[in-house]
Design a protein around this motif. Structure first.
Motif, PDB file in Angstrom:
ATOM      1  N   ALA A  96       0.838  -1.204   0.000  1.00 37.42           N
ATOM      2  CA  ALA A  96       0.000   0.000   0.000  1.00 37.42           C
ATOM      3  C   ALA A  96       0.869   1.249   0.000  1.00 37.42           C
ATOM      4  O   ALA A  96       0.585   2.211  -0.725  1.00 37.42           O
ATOM      5  N   LEU A  97       1.928   1.242   0.781  1.00 37.89           N
ATOM      6  CA  LEU A  97       2.840   2.372   0.833  1.00 37.89           C
ATOM      7  C   LEU A  97       3.528   2.576  -0.516  1.00 37.89           C
ATOM      8  O   LEU A  97       3.655   3.702  -0.992  1.00 37.89           O
ATOM      9  N   ALA A  98       3.925   1.480  -1.154  1.00 34.80           N
ATOM     10  CA  ALA A  98       4.603   1.566  -2.451  1.00 34.80           C
ATOM     11  C   ALA A  98       3.674   2.108  -3.540  1.00 34.80           C
ATOM     12  O   ALA A  98       4.124   2.782  -4.461  1.00 34.80           O
ATOM     13  N   LEU A  99       2.377   1.826  -3.419  1.00 39.91           N
ATOM     14  CA  LEU A  99       1.421   2.274  -4.440  1.00 39.91           C
ATOM     15  C   LEU A  99       1.066   3.752  -4.293  1.00 39.91           C
ATOM     16  O   LEU A  99       0.566   4.359  -5.242  1.00 39.91           O
ATOM     17  N   GLY A 100       1.292   4.300  -3.124  1.00 41.45           N
ATOM     18  CA  GLY A 100       1.030   5.722  -2.915  1.00 41.45           C
ATOM     19  C   GLY A 100      -0.409   6.116  -3.188  1.00 41.45           C
ATOM     20  O   GLY A 100      -1.338   5.477  -2.737  1.00 41.45           O
TER      21      GLY A 100
END
Length: 170
Positions: A96-100
């Motif tokens: 989720a963090l990587a997808l921003g």
């Protein structure tokens, strides 16, 4: 969420031993606790009071269910044994963090699919998922093999076992 893991493990154990009624008593007790503490804390502390009431209700529920599970099955869930799956679960917020700020539907789909695949692969690689787990699931599903989605699940379990063998031998 971490307290909820204790609740779910104990609930599943009680149901497996045919003692689902005990689990219902624990849930009703925790609900009554939550209602009482909401009544006491919300007028004075507002949303913070509601949060405290909810958290203490989950802790009470976990204690009750764990106590009932231990008296029923003789099994005790140790805190340390839950760290392995909890650490592997970090794959979901990391994705989720990587997808921003991507589109919500895209984020949900990618997190669900990629997170599940990565969790399973890491679970196999680290030994969280072992051949006994897969075998138990196959044995449980086998009597209902004639149902389409059960056949699909059995095929997926066979593929999972093949992946497990490949990953564990490298």
């Amino acid at each position: 969420g971490f307290v909820d893991i204790f609740c779910r493990v104990a609930w599943a154990s009680l149901v497996a031993y045919g003692r689902g009624g005990l689990a219902a008593i624990a849930y009703l007790t925790a609900a009554a606790w939550n209602i009482l503490w909401n009544w006491v804390l919300i007028p004075r502390y507002g949303i913070d009071g509601a949060a405290i009431a909810t958290l203490t209700s989950f802790i009470l529920l976990a204690i009750l269910l764990q106590t009932m599970m231990r008296s029923t099955s003789g099994t005790r869930v140790r805190f340390v044994s839950l760290l392995h799956p909890a650490l592997l679960s970090l794959v979901f917020p990391l994705i989720a963090l990587a997808l921003g700020g991507q589109n919500h539907i895209l984020r949900i789909t990618v997190i669900f699919m990629a997170g599940s695949v990565l969790y399973i692969l890491f679970g196999i690689y680290t030994g969280l998922i072992c051949s006994k787990d897969i075998e138990k699931a196959q044995i449980a599903l086998e009597p209902r093999r004639e149902i389409l989605h059960v056949r699909l699940a059995l095929r997926l379990l066979a593929a999972l076992d093949a992946a497990r063998r490949r990953l564990r031998h490298k």
